[in-house]
Design a protein around this motif. Structure first.
Motif, PDB file in Angstrom:
ATOM      1  N   UNK A 343       0.595  -1.359   0.188  1.00 11.96           N
ATOM      2  CA  UNK A 343       0.281   0.112   0.240  1.00 11.96           C
ATOM      3  C   UNK A 343       0.670   1.186   0.205  1.00 11.96           C
ATOM      4  N   UNK A 344       0.527   1.723  -1.695  1.00 14.45           N
ATOM      5  CA  UNK A 344       2.044   3.337  -1.078  1.00 14.45           C
ATOM      6  C   UNK A 344       1.096   4.052  -0.847  1.00 14.45           C
ATOM      7  N   UNK A 345       0.045   4.407  -0.410  1.00 13.26           N
ATOM      8  CA  UNK A 345      -0.699   4.874  -0.056  1.00 13.26           C
ATOM      9  C   UNK A 345      -0.854   5.777   1.394  1.00 13.26           C
ATOM     10  N   UNK A 346      -0.233   4.037   2.423  1.00 13.14           N
ATOM     11  CA  UNK A 346      -0.180   4.562   3.486  1.00 13.14           C
ATOM     12  C   UNK A 346       1.381   4.866   3.700  1.00 13.14           C
ATOM     13  N   UNK A 347       2.189   4.567   2.730  1.00 15.05           N
ATOM     14  CA  UNK A 347       3.576   5.013   3.542  1.00 15.05           C
ATOM     15  C   UNK A 347       3.438   6.108   3.617  1.00 15.05           C
ATOM     16  N   UNK A 348       2.861   7.144   2.544  1.00 15.92           N
ATOM     17  CA  UNK A 348       3.279   8.941   3.012  1.00 15.92           C
ATOM     18  C   UNK A 348       2.967   9.096   3.913  1.00 15.92           C
ATOM     19  N   UNK A 374      -1.029  14.898  14.197  1.00 14.63           N
ATOM     20  CA  UNK A 374      -1.535  14.902  12.231  1.00 14.63           C
ATOM     21  C   UNK A 374      -1.527  13.624  12.463  1.00 14.63           C
ATOM     22  N   UNK A 375      -1.984  12.241  12.346  1.00 12.08           N
ATOM     23  CA  UNK A 375      -2.169  11.240  11.823  1.00 12.08           C
ATOM     24  C   UNK A 375      -1.066  11.159  10.794  1.00 12.08           C
ATOM     25  N   UNK A 376       0.353  10.635  11.428  1.00 11.29           N
ATOM     26  CA  UNK A 376       1.706  10.091  10.640  1.00 11.29           C
ATOM     27  C   UNK A 376       1.993   8.848  11.580  1.00 11.29           C
ATOM     28  N   UNK A 377       2.319   8.003  11.250  1.00 10.41           N
ATOM     29  CA  UNK A 377       3.004   7.215  12.387  1.00 10.41           C
ATOM     30  C   UNK A 377       4.370   7.317  11.475  1.00 10.41           C
ATOM     31  N   UNK A 378       4.892   7.394  12.952  1.00  7.54           N
ATOM     32  CA  UNK A 378       6.322   7.933  13.158  1.00  7.54           C
ATOM     33  C   UNK A 378       7.138   7.271  13.666  1.00  7.54           C
ATOM     34  N   UNK A 379       8.678   7.336  12.942  1.00  8.86           N
ATOM     35  CA  UNK A 379       9.744   6.246  13.895  1.00  8.86           C
ATOM     36  C   UNK A 379      10.389   6.814  14.148  1.00  8.86           C
ATOM     37  N   UNK A 380      11.109   6.638  14.956  1.00  8.01           N
ATOM     38  CA  UNK A 380      13.056   7.755  15.164  1.00  8.01           C
ATOM     39  C   UNK A 380      13.559   7.073  15.074  1.00  8.01           C
ATOM     40  N   UNK A 398       7.880   0.140   5.075  1.00  5.35           N
ATOM     41  CA  UNK A 398       6.203   0.656   4.677  1.00  5.35           C
ATOM     42  C   UNK A 398       6.239   1.864   5.071  1.00  5.35           C
ATOM     43  N   UNK A 399       7.536   2.834   5.775  1.00  5.58           N
ATOM     44  CA  UNK A 399       7.872   4.345   5.237  1.00  5.58           C
ATOM     45  C   UNK A 399       7.622   4.949   3.833  1.00  5.58           C
ATOM     46  N   UNK A 419      11.011  12.607   0.417  1.00  3.86           N
ATOM     47  CA  UNK A 419      10.819  11.039   0.122  1.00  3.86           C
ATOM     48  C   UNK A 419      11.819  10.092  -0.254  1.00  3.86           C
ATOM     49  N   UNK A 420      11.353   8.933   0.847  1.00  2.00           N
ATOM     50  CA  UNK A 420      12.202   7.838   0.201  1.00  2.00           C
ATOM     51  C   UNK A 420      12.273   7.054  -1.133  1.00  2.00           C
ATOM     52  N   UNK A 421      13.020   6.414  -0.244  1.00  2.00           N
ATOM     53  CA  UNK A 421      13.189   5.309  -2.323  1.00  2.00           C
ATOM     54  C   UNK A 421      13.307   6.110  -3.535  1.00  2.00           C
ATOM     55  N   UNK A 422      14.446   7.672  -2.798  1.00  2.00           N
ATOM     56  CA  UNK A 422      14.374   8.073  -4.484  1.00  2.00           C
ATOM     57  C   UNK A 422      15.886   8.696  -4.566  1.00  2.00           C
TER      58      UNK A 422
END
Length: 422
Positions: A343-348, A374-380, A398-399, A419-422
């Motif tokens: 799911x690329x949409x949730x990756x954003x 704000x509704x984000x999933x966050x990793x440190x 998935x980030x 963006x990741x992966x760019x």
């Protein structure tokens, strides 16, 4: 000596990205089924051994994992071995499907359930299979069943809900093969198959996808079934589709075709105009408890089914002493999930904050808290020498975006996401 660290044979671990895809897919399936009026239930992973080996589960009973009784002695084992009854050493077993537990559940709770009960079961089951591609010893099943509806409405609702769920999962070009056990019975009677050979003959026909027409014809011949032109007829049956019944109402239909059963299937087709229903009189479904309509999900790029089901009106009566109509459809989750994309949409909405070792923990947590709000999933993530490897792992998990936390970063608004992966 090193200890083995691999999971048991035929069972699997799931890395975060795989687990995320599975959970997202299960969520889509669950919500789609709920939208069609089905309610989720849960049953224990174990059932009484006698119930699992009561003849309801067909060949799957031979694959059940048994749970030994407590307090067994060497003498108990010796007696069981002498009597060739090792199963007597077990009083429980892991469920090998969700249908047998459902039948027991309904018999237990019937007084508390509606007259027509529409159930969802999404849970793992266990079978002592020989592990191979697409076949595991522990796997998820996603079942919907309707108990108490004797009419075609049950089949129509089940097929409608399943087809809609496949669409929501993004699986295109699926079709549903359909048949009726009455048609199979009439076909075998036309071939002159003795009643005691019926189930064995059906097991052979069920191998068509594996051993082909010639192989099936040879095995049927070994059973003494020697209908003229058997191989040619099997080929015609597998490819003729709905045209096989074209002459049904003017007396020109094949002699083997049960007219009432075919008419019922044709009515289902008319009631499901948006579903690609394919009539296949060679479709068997291996479970011996089916009594009427049977169906399977097919995909043009695959040589195996993606799920199936059918009507099993006699099963619940084994528990209640009175027959209750029942019909179910199961999605083959393990096979379907391999066809789905992440799911690329949730990756954003999943971000990584890369910080230095000296960063203030309180400030990091405050930034994280604001982003989560704000509704984000966050990793440190603490910055490492190999930053690329760190970011690659985050992307695989998935980030979709990352930002550096610097000395100048005071609020979430100061973060510059890339963006990741760019």
């Amino acid at each position: 000596m090193a200890i083995a660290v691999t999971p048991p044979r035929g069972m699997r671990d799931f890395l975060p990205a795989d687990k995320a895809l599975r959970e997202r897919s299960l969520g889509i399936i669950r919500e789609s089924f709920r939208a069609h009026g089905f309610d989720e239930i849960e049953t224990p992973v174990m059932e009484d051994s006698a119930r699992l080996h009561s003849g309801l589960g067909g060949d799957n009973e031979k694959l059940a994992f048994a749970v030994l009784k407590r307090g067994l002695s060497p003498a108990d084992v010796a007696v069981a071995a002498e009597q060739d009854d090792l199963l007597s050493l077990a009083d429980l077993g892991l469920r090998f499907d969700l249908t047998v537990p459902l039948a027991r559940f309904y018999a237990t709770h019937r007084a508390s359930l509606p007259t027509v009960f529409r159930s969802i079961q999404i849970a793992p089951v266990w079978r002592a299979e020989r592990p191979q591609k697409g076949r595991y010893r522990q796997f998820m099943q996603c079942d919907i069943d309707i108990i108490g509806e004797a009419g075609a409405l049950a089949e129509i609702e089940l097929i409608t809900a399943t087809a809609a769920t496949l669409d929501l999962l993004g699986l295109e070009d699926c079709s549903i093969r359909i048949n009726d056990r009455r048609i199979l019975s009439a076909l075998l009677a036309h071939w002159g198959v003795a009643a005691e050979l019926t189930e064995r003959a059906l097991i052979v026909i069920d191998k068509l996808d594996k051993i082909g027409v010639d192989g099936v014809a040879a095995e049927l011949g070994a059973l003494g079934i020697d209908a003229p032109g058997l191989a040619a007829l099997l080929t015609e049956l597998g490819t003729g589709g709905w045209a096989l019944g074209d002459g049904l109402f003017d007396g020109a239909a094949p002699a083997w075709l049960d007219p009432k059963a075919f008419a019922d299937l044709a009515a289902l087709r008319a009631a499901l105009p948006g579903v690609d229903l394919v009539f296949d009189p060679t479709l068997v479904r291996g479970m011996g408890y089916y009594t009427g309509t049977i169906f399977e999900i097919s995909h043009p790029s695959l040589g195996y089914s993606l799920g199936g089901g059918g009507r099993y009106d006699g099963m619940i009566g084994r528990f209640l002493g009175t027959d209750v109509p029942a019909c179910g459809f199961s999605i083959g989750f393990e096979r379907i999930v391999d066809l789905l994309e992440a799911d690329t949409a949730s990756a954003d909405l999943a971000v990584v904050l890369v910080h230095d070792k000296e960063a203030d923990p309180a400030r990091l947590v405050a930034l994280k808290r604001d982003l989560v709000a704000d509704g984000l999933r966050v990793r440190l993530e603490r910055r490492t020498k190999n930053l690329k490897a760190l970011l690659d792992r985050a992307g695989e998990a998935g980030y979709g975006r990352f930002a550096f936390v610097t000395a100048e970063t005071q609020t979430a608004g100061d973060l510059d996401f890339k963006p990741l992966g760019v």
